[in-house]
Design a protein around this motif. Structure first.
Motif, PDB file in Angstrom:
ATOM      1  N   ASP A  31       0.943  -0.364   0.042  1.00 47.12           N
ATOM      2  CA  ASP A  31      -0.303  -0.242   0.004  1.00 47.12           C
ATOM      3  C   ASP A  31       1.211   1.315   0.197  1.00 47.12           C
ATOM      4  O   ASP A  31       1.350   1.730   1.008  1.00 47.12           O
ATOM      5  CB  ASP A  31      -0.862  -0.626   1.393  1.00 47.12           C
ATOM      6  CG  ASP A  31      -2.063   1.158   1.204  1.00 47.12           C
ATOM      7  OD1 ASP A  31      -1.778   2.157   0.268  1.00 47.12           O
ATOM      8  OD2 ASP A  31      -2.453   1.446   2.123  1.00 47.12           O
ATOM      9  N   GLY A  84       3.119   2.048   3.078  1.00 45.74           N
ATOM     10  CA  GLY A  84       3.553   1.915   3.265  1.00 45.74           C
ATOM     11  C   GLY A  84       3.433   0.230   4.034  1.00 45.74           C
ATOM     12  O   GLY A  84       4.642  -0.471   4.319  1.00 45.74           O
ATOM     13  N   LYS A  85       2.147   0.299   3.780  1.00 49.36           N
ATOM     14  CA  LYS A  85       1.868  -1.131   4.337  1.00 49.36           C
ATOM     15  C   LYS A  85       2.429  -2.598   4.016  1.00 49.36           C
ATOM     16  O   LYS A  85       1.884  -2.172   2.110  1.00 49.36           O
ATOM     17  CB  LYS A  85       0.236  -1.662   5.608  1.00 49.36           C
ATOM     18  CG  LYS A  85       0.415  -2.780   5.970  1.00 49.36           C
ATOM     19  CD  LYS A  85      -1.109  -2.323   6.652  1.00 49.36           C
ATOM     20  CE  LYS A  85      -1.398  -3.766   8.100  1.00 49.36           C
ATOM     21  NZ  LYS A  85      -2.108  -3.089   8.483  1.00 49.36           N
ATOM     22  N   LYS A  88       2.121  -6.042   2.622  1.00 46.98           N
ATOM     23  CA  LYS A  88       1.320  -7.892   2.793  1.00 46.98           C
ATOM     24  C   LYS A  88       1.973  -8.945   1.200  1.00 46.98           C
ATOM     25  O   LYS A  88       2.453  -8.730   0.513  1.00 46.98           O
ATOM     26  CB  LYS A  88      -0.029  -7.770   2.027  1.00 46.98           C
ATOM     27  CG  LYS A  88      -1.200  -8.724   2.742  1.00 46.98           C
ATOM     28  CD  LYS A  88      -2.597  -8.533   4.091  1.00 46.98           C
ATOM     29  CE  LYS A  88      -2.670  -9.664   4.169  1.00 46.98           C
ATOM     30  NZ  LYS A  88      -2.490 -10.625   4.865  1.00 46.98           N
ATOM     31  N   CYS A 119      -2.149 -13.399  11.161  1.00 44.39           N
ATOM     32  CA  CYS A 119      -3.189 -13.041   9.672  1.00 44.39           C
ATOM     33  C   CYS A 119      -2.427 -11.670   8.397  1.00 44.39           C
ATOM     34  O   CYS A 119      -2.065 -12.000   7.895  1.00 44.39           O
ATOM     35  CB  CYS A 119      -3.793 -12.146  10.289  1.00 44.39           C
ATOM     36  SG  CYS A 119      -5.296 -12.927  12.011  1.00 44.39           S
ATOM     37  N   ASP A 120      -1.113 -12.198   8.975  1.00 40.14           N
ATOM     38  CA  ASP A 120      -0.145 -11.385   8.355  1.00 40.14           C
ATOM     39  C   ASP A 120       0.778 -12.321   7.733  1.00 40.14           C
ATOM     40  O   ASP A 120       1.336 -11.987   6.356  1.00 40.14           O
ATOM     41  CB  ASP A 120       0.920 -10.185   9.581  1.00 40.14           C
ATOM     42  CG  ASP A 120       0.528  -9.719  10.685  1.00 40.14           C
ATOM     43  OD1 ASP A 120      -0.386  -8.850  10.043  1.00 40.14           O
ATOM     44  OD2 ASP A 120       0.118 -10.346  11.516  1.00 40.14           O
ATOM     45  N   LEU A 146      -5.463   1.752  11.248  1.00 39.71           N
ATOM     46  CA  LEU A 146      -3.899   0.951  10.701  1.00 39.71           C
ATOM     47  C   LEU A 146      -3.065   0.896  11.282  1.00 39.71           C
ATOM     48  O   LEU A 146      -2.899   2.047  12.297  1.00 39.71           O
ATOM     49  CB  LEU A 146      -3.763   3.034   9.752  1.00 39.71           C
ATOM     50  CG  LEU A 146      -2.289   2.544   9.406  1.00 39.71           C
ATOM     51  CD1 LEU A 146      -1.933   1.489   7.662  1.00 39.71           C
ATOM     52  CD2 LEU A 146      -1.105   4.063   9.008  1.00 39.71           C
ATOM     53  N   GLY A 147      -2.769  -0.808  11.755  1.00 37.83           N
ATOM     54  CA  GLY A 147      -2.102  -1.252  12.581  1.00 37.83           C
ATOM     55  C   GLY A 147      -0.964  -1.481  11.986  1.00 37.83           C
ATOM     56  O   GLY A 147      -0.584  -1.543  11.049  1.00 37.83           O
ATOM     57  N   ARG A 175       0.151  -4.411  12.207  1.00 40.23           N
ATOM     58  CA  ARG A 175      -0.106  -6.067  11.900  1.00 40.23           C
ATOM     59  C   ARG A 175      -1.733  -5.780  11.669  1.00 40.23           C
ATOM     60  O   ARG A 175      -2.537  -4.904  11.618  1.00 40.23           O
ATOM     61  CB  ARG A 175       0.980  -6.596  12.395  1.00 40.23           C
ATOM     62  CG  ARG A 175       0.665  -6.569  13.493  1.00 40.23           C
ATOM     63  CD  ARG A 175       0.613  -7.691  14.825  1.00 40.23           C
ATOM     64  NE  ARG A 175       1.178  -7.646  16.015  1.00 40.23           N
ATOM     65  CZ  ARG A 175       1.597  -8.438  17.238  1.00 40.23           C
ATOM     66  NH1 ARG A 175       2.885  -8.434  16.799  1.00 40.23           N
ATOM     67  NH2 ARG A 175       0.994  -7.828  18.418  1.00 40.23           N
ATOM     68  N   GLU A 176      -1.896  -7.031  11.271  1.00 45.89           N
ATOM     69  CA  GLU A 176      -3.595  -7.487  10.717  1.00 45.89           C
ATOM     70  C   GLU A 176      -3.922  -7.605  11.673  1.00 45.89           C
ATOM     71  O   GLU A 176      -5.733  -7.290  12.415  1.00 45.89           O
ATOM     72  CB  GLU A 176      -3.221  -8.183   9.535  1.00 45.89           C
ATOM     73  CG  GLU A 176      -2.903  -8.184   8.288  1.00 45.89           C
ATOM     74  CD  GLU A 176      -3.505  -7.046   7.612  1.00 45.89           C
ATOM     75  OE1 GLU A 176      -4.869  -7.302   7.683  1.00 45.89           O
ATOM     76  OE2 GLU A 176      -3.451  -5.609   7.492  1.00 45.89           O
ATOM     77  N   ALA A 177      -3.787  -8.271  13.224  1.00 36.35           N
ATOM     78  CA  ALA A 177      -3.920  -8.598  14.314  1.00 36.35           C
ATOM     79  C   ALA A 177      -3.532  -7.932  15.458  1.00 36.35           C
ATOM     80  O   ALA A 177      -2.521  -7.709  15.167  1.00 36.35           O
ATOM     81  CB  ALA A 177      -4.467 -10.122  14.075  1.00 36.35           C
ATOM     82  N   TYR A 236       4.873  10.997   8.962  1.00 28.69           N
ATOM     83  CA  TYR A 236       4.620   9.848   8.613  1.00 28.69           C
ATOM     84  C   TYR A 236       3.493   9.918   8.200  1.00 28.69           C
ATOM     85  O   TYR A 236       2.388  10.097   7.989  1.00 28.69           O
ATOM     86  CB  TYR A 236       5.492   8.425   9.383  1.00 28.69           C
ATOM     87  CG  TYR A 236       4.276   7.820   8.869  1.00 28.69           C
ATOM     88  CD1 TYR A 236       4.292   6.444   8.137  1.00 28.69           C
ATOM     89  CD2 TYR A 236       2.987   6.799   9.470  1.00 28.69           C
ATOM     90  CE1 TYR A 236       3.777   5.984   7.169  1.00 28.69           C
ATOM     91  CE2 TYR A 236       2.673   5.736   9.262  1.00 28.69           C
ATOM     92  CZ  TYR A 236       2.693   5.150   7.877  1.00 28.69           C
ATOM     93  OH  TYR A 236       2.211   4.155   7.565  1.00 28.69           O
ATOM     94  N   VAL A 270      -0.035   9.837   5.290  1.00 32.47           N
ATOM     95  CA  VAL A 270      -0.981   8.934   5.506  1.00 32.47           C
ATOM     96  C   VAL A 270      -2.458   8.947   6.335  1.00 32.47           C
ATOM     97  O   VAL A 270      -4.128   8.471   5.932  1.00 32.47           O
ATOM     98  CB  VAL A 270      -0.428   8.036   6.754  1.00 32.47           C
ATOM     99  CG1 VAL A 270      -1.404   6.473   7.157  1.00 32.47           C
ATOM    100  CG2 VAL A 270       0.752   7.391   6.038  1.00 32.47           C
ATOM    101  N   ARG A 312      -9.156   7.760   1.771  1.00 32.87           N
ATOM    102  CA  ARG A 312      -9.807   6.278   1.590  1.00 32.87           C
ATOM    103  C   ARG A 312     -11.394   6.105   2.419  1.00 32.87           C
ATOM    104  O   ARG A 312     -12.255   5.401   1.614  1.00 32.87           O
ATOM    105  CB  ARG A 312      -9.065   5.551   1.816  1.00 32.87           C
ATOM    106  CG  ARG A 312      -7.616   5.148   1.135  1.00 32.87           C
ATOM    107  CD  ARG A 312      -6.800   4.274   1.490  1.00 32.87           C
ATOM    108  NE  ARG A 312      -5.898   4.055   0.654  1.00 32.87           N
ATOM    109  CZ  ARG A 312      -4.757   3.560   0.956  1.00 32.87           C
ATOM    110  NH1 ARG A 312      -4.623   3.228   2.080  1.00 32.87           N
ATOM    111  NH2 ARG A 312      -3.499   3.450   0.568  1.00 32.87           N
TER     112      ARG A 312
END
Lengths: 780, 284
Positions: A640, A644-645, A647, A707-708, B182-183, B185-187, B263, B267, B274
């Motif tokens: 992204d 900056g993400k 995946k 999840c990552d 926005l983290g 990581r995903e979890a 940053y 963002v 978005r």
């Protein structure tokens, strides 16, 4: 989870019942049910709890330690400091610089000055606060490059330098190589401190048995090393110290020197008080005191012809060792030995030096130096590919080592090399051609995709790092059941299942007849540390040796009984038979009875020592490892570009591991290793500012979660090694050491920009630099 | 190690209030913030009043057209609640990924508000909903707007003896909403930044817009200047980008330049834009 396996018709495993089969782990069911006892689950009557006092400064002289108030504190039974050590004050595998209790100086904030033992944890906590330590603060140094400079504060004045033992690799003539090159790439790379992140923190219990032997049970990765350190510390015989590892909740190279220190302290407190003494670390203290993955500061220069033929690799690497040497010089060595990639490079000149600083100390962590250098060389391979407009897979195939080639250390490769096959299969599996082409076209929108590949070679076992031998015992019981032990410890990697598989197939019986006992230092010979991905190769060969000896003895008796020549007698499926006339048979159990009646001993020790290697440390040439595993990883990512993400969408892990003794466990290694490597690439860093560790728990130390990470795909490539048990080499470290460059190469394709400093965090991907909330003190 | 402490666990609100007024207490509900923080202390000079046993504070209901969420409702309670799912899906989305499953099962909305972390996932949507908090003490009751209740990071204007009883808000009138977290990581991620938005679009024109970011401003609250920019206009990507830019500009005006600004500046702009595109269905 998907799998792909390439099994050539192979005599070695033909007719085998368990080897090469996805046998269920011996400990699987118990672990799922929560039955195993971990170190902290052990208790004894009259137990005391130990608590350690940490240094207040990153570098200071200890003027005085006053324990009087702590001693009188409620519940306290014992207090130990430097003054109580009966034997050696220092230990260390390479340089003896580490101390279980600080001596004249503290050198980092994780140094332990004093330990108290009290009846309750709370009393121990309260008492340790009452120890009064008088310090004289000393100037400190936190950057290894600064530490090398003239006039930098010295960690060990008597050494006169902060540099440890410089390592080098010399092959050919790099000057000539660069002259022959059409393109020269020069780049710098850095990697940070990383935490092993084992789920079980350090824990142990010490007590004295009726014989006066000091018994220590705990989360030891390397019980034999710990025993030696503890014996030296107490000035006692090795026979009087008995270290038993409990079921480990992971280690990844981490539960080593610190566990030795904990063993020393608990044993001494136990001797002083006469009581059992236990400790279990909090996560914060585990972070603080345990060693980390070494930060590498790497300067690379690579020369290549316009056709993409590698001509020269030059590297200059500074390794942050922190306050103790630990294994850092060998980590530096492995880093440069493998740091020119699995390629035919005729000219190599690499130097690496590990350096003392007042940072947390660093040492072994899954990969041992090569995850860092693989990032550098494999990133540069992609830079070359881009500049020369050659496909990255093709560039690697052009240079990939084959049997008969000369490796970057000057070593002649006499073994089968599955690298080309692994490269081709990995590329196919990830859909390389189509994707690489597609993502090379101009991408629009915030989300950009990329695909990346990387490969490496890994020297198996210790090689130039030390003497390498292991023991096993196989004992057939009178009812035909078998007990197997080796000096190799199971950290969760599943080594006990592998040993059982090897023993079962050699004895021709089913695996459920085998009970595997984890080692106890008094019951099995010293087999060295369980490190360097050496379990299957070393422990497996020792097991094979023991089982073959027993089998040979049984065959002799059976041959007499069947009146068959010994060489005709085979065993499989639980029966001995004559291969010429298969009707002539006797069950394994019957054979055991006959042997017992004839007083034939059905137990044996097995022993295996590594074939000779030839490494000249002074000159930096030779054969540092006996043979190599070849690995290829590929990653597909979506970045992204607005946040900056990154995946990771797809990941393929392929390895020529010789032979997959247990394919299911091999996939386990590959997928776990890939997750760990993704952590190195994208998420993990222990931030240390002026010697102060800022990340001391998993709230801020960001591990990837389930999840990552994507649905991993594994590829097993098998080029059996004549020396390995059933052809097996190793896999534990290969599985993680080339993950990060594959991910970074994919990110580079996606964003058209490369990350040279790890991890590729949100900020680095978006801005190309790290942001930190912690300010460094101004100098002066 | 967790320091020693005295614990009282009242089972009714009245009991809790009189105990709270009489002693020197700090309140825990789920304890997912405070117990963790307490581990850092060697000793504590207060007692713990655990109010998690008061069933009355756990309900989620609709009364007189308003939705009332009991302070002790956990993230999981809120996520699973039918009224929330039907009438305030924005809130449901916001609590979906708060902390971990274990934290969502224990952590409460009331605790999340009173702890006042800038990264609290339930706060931006509740602020977006113009929620009010209902406080009660032995002396009486009062109701405060949530964005006034939280005064700055980790601080509220809760008064001595007051317990947060419930959170009230009207079901939103909106045609679209989005919660963007926005983290790293995903979890199990702490929000690096988040933003809750709601849009009410009628006849192709934005009638109402709500933008409520978290971990962006030094206070909690809607960014009215950016909202006004949207209202009365037709939804478009360009418009939403302008709104994002506005929020980003206000962040710098309010927070100044901090270590993370370089940053956060680009963002948050993108996150707001978005989120608005999602809410308007002009997904980018």
């Amino acid at each position: 989870m998907t799998e792909q396996r390439t099994l050539e018709p192979e005599k070695l495993t033909k007719g085998l019942a368990t080897v090469s089969k996805p046998v269920k782990r011996l400990d699987a069911e118990d672990k799922v049910k929560g039955k195993p006892l971990f170190a902290d689950d052990y208790d004894r009557p009259g137990i005391l709890y130990a608590k350690q006092l940490y240094s207040k400064f990153p570098h200071a002289k200890i003027i005085n330690i006053d324990i009087t108030e702590a001693q009188d504190s409620p519940g306290v039974k014992g207090v130990i400091t430097r003054d109580d050590i009966p034997g050696k004050h220092t230990y260390g595998n390479v340089i003896e610089d580490q101390r279980a209790l600080a001596d004249v100086k503290v050198r980092f904030l994780g140094d332990v000055v004093c330990v108290v033992a009290a009846k309750t944890k709370r009393q121990a906590d309260a008492a340790v606060e009452k120890v009064k330590v008088e310090y004289e603060e000393l100037p400190a140094v936190f950057d290894p490059r600064e530490a090398l400079k003239e006039g930098a504060p010295l960690l060990y004045e008597e050494r006169k330098t902060n540099a440890q033992i410089p390592q080098k690799v010399r092959h050919g003539n790099v000057e000539k190589g660069f002259k022959e090159s059409d393109l020269i790439i020069k780049k710098k790379f850095t990697t940070p401190f990383l935490e092993h992140s084992y789920i079980e923190p350090e824990s142990a219990i010490a007590f004295i048995d009726q014989q006066g032997t000091i018994r220590i049970k705990g989360s030891f990765q390397n019980p034999f090393t710990a025993r030696e350190v503890i014996a030296g510390f107490l000035s006692m015989g090795l026979d009087k110290i008995r270290v038993q590892k409990t079921v480990l909740g992971g280690t990844f190279g981490g539960k080593d020197e610190l566990m030795s220190a904990i063993g020393c302290r608990l044993a001494l407190l136990s001797l002083k008080t006469g009581c059992p003494v236990k400790t279990t670390y909090s996560r914060e203290n585990s972070f603080l005191e345990s060693h980390k993955r070494n930060p590498f500061y790497m300067d690379y220069k690579v020369g290549v012809t316009k056709d993409g033929i590698l001509k020269a690799v030059e590297s200059d690497i500074v390794v942050d060792s922190g306050v103790y040497c630990s294994m850092s010089p060998y980590i530096a060595l492995r880093g440069i030995v493998q740091g020119a990639g699995p390629y035919r490079v005729e000219n190599v000149c690499s130097d690496a030096v590990s350096v003392y600083t007042n940072n947390p100390y660093t040492g072994a962590m899954r990969g041992f130096g090569s995850p860092q250098t693989n990032v550098a060389i494999e990133s540069i391979m992609d830079i070359i590919a881009q500049k020369l407009d050659i496909d990255p897979v093709k560039l690697r195939l052009k240079n990939a080592l084959k049997k008969g080639d000369v490796a970057p250390t000057g070593q002649k490769i006499n073994h089968e090399v599955g690298l080309t096959e692994a490269l081709q299969k990995t590329a196919k599996k990830i859909g390389w051609k189509k994707k690489r082409k597609k993502y090379s076209k101009k991408q629009t929108g915030d989300y950009r995709k990329g695909v990346g590949i990387a490969c490496c070679m890994r020297g198996i076992s210790l090689g130039a790092e030390g003497v390498d031998a292991a023991a096993a015992s196989v004992s057939v019981q009178s009812d035909g059941r078998v007990i197997v032990t080796t000096g190799i410890t199971d950290h969760g990697q599943g080594s006990q299942t592998v040993m059982a598989q090897i023993a079962a197939d050699i004895l021709g019986i089913s695996i459920d007849r085998i009970t595997y006992l984890e080692p106890d230092t008094s019951l099995i010979p010293d087999s060295g540390p369980t490190v360097a991905s050496r379990s299957t190769f070393m422990g497996g060969n020792a097991t094979k040796d023991a089982a073959l000896k027993v089998k040979k003895r049984m065959i002799k008796i059976v041959a007499e009984l069947l009146e068959s020549p010994e060489e005709y007698v085979l065993v499989s499926g639980g029966r001995f038979y004559d291969r010429k006339s298969p009707d002539l048979e006797i069950s394994f159990d019957e054979a055991v009875k006959v042997c017992n009646n004839k007083a034939v001993p059905l137990f044996e020790y097995g022993w295996y020592s590594m074939p000779a290697i030839d490494w000249d440390e002074e000159k930096g040439v030779g054969e540092p490892y006996f043979t190599y595993v070849y690995s290829v990883n590929a990653a597909e990512v979506t970045v992204d570009t607005a946040t900056g993400k990154v995946k990771v969408d797809n990941f393929v892990s392929a390895h020529d591991m010789g032979r997959a003794i247990n394919p299911m466990q091999c996939y386990g290694q590959m997928f776990g290793g890939a997750a760990m490597g993704i952590g190195l690439a994208l998420y993990e860093e222990v931030e240390v500012v002026e010697g102060v560790m800022k990340d001391r728990n998993f709230d801020t130390y960001t591990l990837p979660t389930a999840c990552d990470v994507p649905d991993f795909q594994g590829i097993i490539v098998e080029r059996p090694d004549p020396e390995g048990p059933f052809g097996a080499k190793s896999l534990g470290e290969p599985a993680t050491e080339v993950v990060a460059p594959a991910v970074l190469n994919a990110v580079a394709q996606a964003i058209g920009r490369r990350i040279y400093d790890l991890p590729a965090s949100l900020e680095r991907v978006l801005l190309g630099k790290k942001l930190s909330k912690y300010k460094k003190k101004k100098k002066g | 190690m967790l320091p020693e402490f005295n614990l009282k666990r009242p089972l009714t609100l009245n009991e809790a209030l009189s105990e709270y007024a009489a002693g020197s207490y700090k309140i825990i509900a789920g304890g997912t913030d405070m117990i963790v923080e307490m581990r850092k202390e060697k000793s504590i000079d207060f007692d713990i009043l655990d109010i998690s046993g008061i069933p009355k504070l756990k309900s989620i209901k609709k009364e007189g057209g308003k939705i009332i969420i009991g302070a002790l409702s956990t993230f999981s309670d809120v996520f699973k609640n039918e009224i929330v799912q039907k009438e305030v899906p924005l809130l449901k989305e916001a609590v979906r990924n708060a902390g971990s499953l274990q934290i969502r099962n224990r952590g409460t909305i009331g605790g999340n508000i009173c702890n006042a972390s800038p990264a609290a996932d339930s706060v931006p949507p509740l602020v977006a909903l113009d929620a009010e908090v209902n406080l009660v003490s032995t002396k009486g009751q009062r109701t405060v707007k949530l964005d006034e209740f939280i005064t700055r990071p980790y601080a509220t204007n809760i008064k001595e003896g007051e317990i947060l009883k419930s959170i009230t808000f009207s079901p939103p009138v909106c045609t679209g909403y989005h919660f963007y977290k926005l983290g790293r990581r995903e979890a199990l991620a702490i929000s690096r930044m988040n933003v809750a938005v709601m849009l009410n679009i009628k006849g192709g024109v934005i009638e109402d817009a709500v933008i409520s970011p978290g971990s962006v401003m030094p206070f909690v609250g809607r960014v009215t200047e950016a909202e006004e920019l949207l209202e009365g206009n037709k939804p478009s990507k360009e418009l939403f980008e302008k709104a994002g830019l506005k929020v980003s500009g206000i962040m710098i005006k309010e927070s100044g330049i901090r270590w993370s600004t370089e940053y956060k500046k680009p963002v948050i702009k993108e996150m707001v834009s978005r989120a608005l595109n999602f809410a308007a269905g002009t997904e980018k």
